[in-house]
Design a protein around this motif. Sequence first.
Motif, PDB file in Angstrom:
ATOM      1  N   GLU A   1      19.304  76.046  72.922  1.00  0.00           N
ATOM      2  CA  GLU A   1      19.838  77.212  72.195  1.00  0.00           C
ATOM      3  C   GLU A   1      19.504  77.213  70.706  1.00  0.00           C
ATOM      4  OE1 GLU A   1      24.038  77.032  73.451  1.00  0.00           O
ATOM      5  OE2 GLU A   1      23.663  78.885  74.534  1.00  0.00           O
ATOM      6  N   GLN A   2      18.532  76.388  70.283  1.00  0.00           N
ATOM      7  CA  GLN A   2      18.183  76.388  68.856  1.00  0.00           C
ATOM      8  C   GLN A   2      17.518  77.711  68.454  1.00  0.00           C
ATOM      9  OE1 GLN A   2      16.305  72.662  67.386  1.00  0.00           O
ATOM     10  NE2 GLN A   2      17.002  71.740  69.271  1.00  0.00           N
TER      11      GLN A   2
ATOM     12  N   ASP B   1      18.167  80.636  69.924  1.00  0.00           N
ATOM     13  CA  ASP B   1      19.279  81.588  69.860  1.00  0.00           C
ATOM     14  C   ASP B   1      20.035  81.415  68.542  1.00  0.00           C
ATOM     15  OD1 ASP B   1      18.749  82.697  72.276  1.00  0.00           O
ATOM     16  OD2 ASP B   1      20.281  81.621  73.396  1.00  0.00           O
ATOM     17  N   ALA B   2      20.207  80.147  68.129  1.00  0.00           N
ATOM     18  CA  ALA B   2      20.937  79.877  66.889  1.00  0.00           C
ATOM     19  C   ALA B   2      20.215  80.497  65.696  1.00  0.00           C
ATOM     20  CB  ALA B   2      21.090  78.372  66.688  1.00  0.00           C
ATOM     21  N   LEU B   3      18.897  80.371  65.705  1.00  0.00           N
ATOM     22  CA  LEU B   3      18.102  80.948  64.618  1.00  0.00           C
ATOM     23  C   LEU B   3      18.292  82.467  64.587  1.00  0.00           C
ATOM     24  CD1 LEU B   3      16.219  79.623  62.582  1.00  0.00           C
ATOM     25  CD2 LEU B   3      14.328  80.069  64.108  1.00  0.00           C
ATOM     26  N   GLU B   4      18.237  83.071  65.774  1.00  0.00           N
ATOM     27  CA  GLU B   4      18.437  84.527  65.846  1.00  0.00           C
ATOM     28  C   GLU B   4      19.834  84.920  65.415  1.00  0.00           C
ATOM     29  OE1 GLU B   4      16.307  87.022  68.889  1.00  0.00           O
ATOM     30  OE2 GLU B   4      16.446  85.137  69.970  1.00  0.00           O
ATOM     31  N   SER B   5      20.818  84.086  65.800  1.00  0.00           N
ATOM     32  CA  SER B   5      22.206  84.415  65.449  1.00  0.00           C
ATOM     33  C   SER B   5      22.424  84.360  63.940  1.00  0.00           C
ATOM     34  CB  SER B   5      23.177  83.461  66.154  1.00  0.00           C
ATOM     35  OG  SER B   5      23.209  82.223  65.473  1.00  0.00           O
ATOM     36  N   LEU B   6      21.538  83.642  63.226  1.00  0.00           N
ATOM     37  CA  LEU B   6      21.644  83.581  61.764  1.00  0.00           C
ATOM     38  C   LEU B   6      20.873  84.736  61.111  1.00  0.00           C
ATOM     39  CD1 LEU B   6      21.101  79.736  61.383  1.00  0.00           C
ATOM     40  CD2 LEU B   6      23.242  80.947  61.038  1.00  0.00           C
TER      41      LEU B   6
ATOM     42  N   ARG C   1      17.757  85.302  61.494  1.00  0.00           N
ATOM     43  CA  ARG C   1      16.410  84.866  61.103  1.00  0.00           C
ATOM     44  C   ARG C   1      15.457  85.039  62.288  1.00  0.00           C
ATOM     45  NH1 ARG C   1      16.647  82.633  56.306  1.00  0.00           N
ATOM     46  NH2 ARG C   1      18.712  82.072  55.521  1.00  0.00           N
TER      47      ARG C   1
END
Lengths: 263, 258
Positions: free
Chosen positions: A132-133, A135-140, A142
Amino acid sequence: MNGVPVALDLRRDVGRWSLRTAGHAGRFTFLLFDMVRGLTEWRIWLPRMVEQAVNTGYGSLFIVLLVSGFAGAVTSLQTGYQFTGQLPLYVAGGVIVESMILELGPVLSGLILAGRIGARYAAELGTMRVTEQIDALESLGRSPISHLLLPRVIAGLFVIPPLIMFADTFGVLVGWVTAKSTLGITDADFVYGARYFFRPLDLWYSLIKSYFFAATVTIIPCYIGYNTQQGAEGVGRSTTAAVVASCVTILLLDTVITKLLLG
Amino acid sequence: MIELQHLSKRFLDNVVLDGVDLRVDDGQTVALLGPSGVGKSVLLKHIIGLIKPDSGDVIVDGLHVPLLRRKELAELRSHIGYVFQAGALFDSMSVYENIRLGITDETCYRDDGYCTDRVRECLRLVNLAPEVAQKFPAELSGGMRKRVSISRAIAGKPKYLLYDEPTSGLDPVNADVIDGLIERLQQEIGVTSVVVTHDVRGAFRVADRIALLWQAKIRAVGTSEEILQSKDPAVHQFLERDLEMAVIQSESDDGSHV
């Protein structure tokens, strides 16, 4: 009795395969558009690209030179085996130089880099996807394209063509030394043969192929890794698929480019 | 405000969400309870636009999330902090770089001085020492990783915080620490939060309202008192089982210390 279910299965399989292929084609095209759009975000991808270029370029230099060196030596030995006593020795110079520049340098380097860089990119991005890294980037807020994909692809486009040029040169040098020691060819004969058969288009052809191969061993693994699913097994599957797809595409492009430029 | 209207989602034949309605008012914390695999994380990912619904709408801050363009979605996401179940920390980056990426304002992100101060402040908010900033995720314990993940989520001073199973995989002591942290962040920075969890005790502790997701639908919504007084057998079954498990777990933990 079994004919109808078999036919249905076949139709279903063909249907599924067609849908999956169309899905990949669509996603791949969108990814390419996204990458072109992401070029404007140079502040993000440029620093990461430099880091990737150093890693991939410097890290791949040894293996690329090793493979091209062996290719040069083998070409030289086989040329001696086939032509000694049949043709003037200077022909060996032409055969070795042309073989390395036109085919062996770019294609062998491309295949080696598909394994080295392609597998690495697919595994890195695949792991980031399943943990999910991405997804995490997208959630920020970015973009994974400009943070992860563009630095890798542009780094490859920068370092792979020079690597292939080094491979061409090193392969020719090793072939030359091998020819001198095993066939007894003189430097003057080797250079004469090399210059006799050489055309400037040969270098352009090698360079053009190297750019296409660079795009292949970066974009395809990035696409496959980026779309990884289903945990560790998925990462393994993506890595294998990335290497196989890159190698097959390199061989396909090799044929097409040869036909277009030399055919 | 976050509002889900008749949200439906299926993966192949599996209906995960079926006409889900939920509303989270500004400043409120809503805990979304439900058994594992029921679709709580899927629901949370709809809020931030990581998954598109088959039908229905997701409205955040008055914006219809499924209809947003890429730039609008990125802008909205910069106001939402998301704490992933497994942390989802970037393992090739240090804790400092991880938290810095959470600073979503580009001007602030490029200011090294601001970033250093902000990272230190975020680590303080989650009770971590400033030295942790130099470590890599692989060097941290599970509890610390969760806290760094929360730090990253709050680094951009979000209006909304979404927690996906913030206490899963943690021992009861660490789970309590994280619950306390969620409570404290709610008081200190006043964000609107959605906490997805299957931990009933934690949910009752941190939430103003509780929703139970059961068989692809929201089965009950209300304050903790309303949920406890619910006559719905599904609600009772879920609460009793989970509390029973919590008692067994705490007894076994006590026993292991002897």
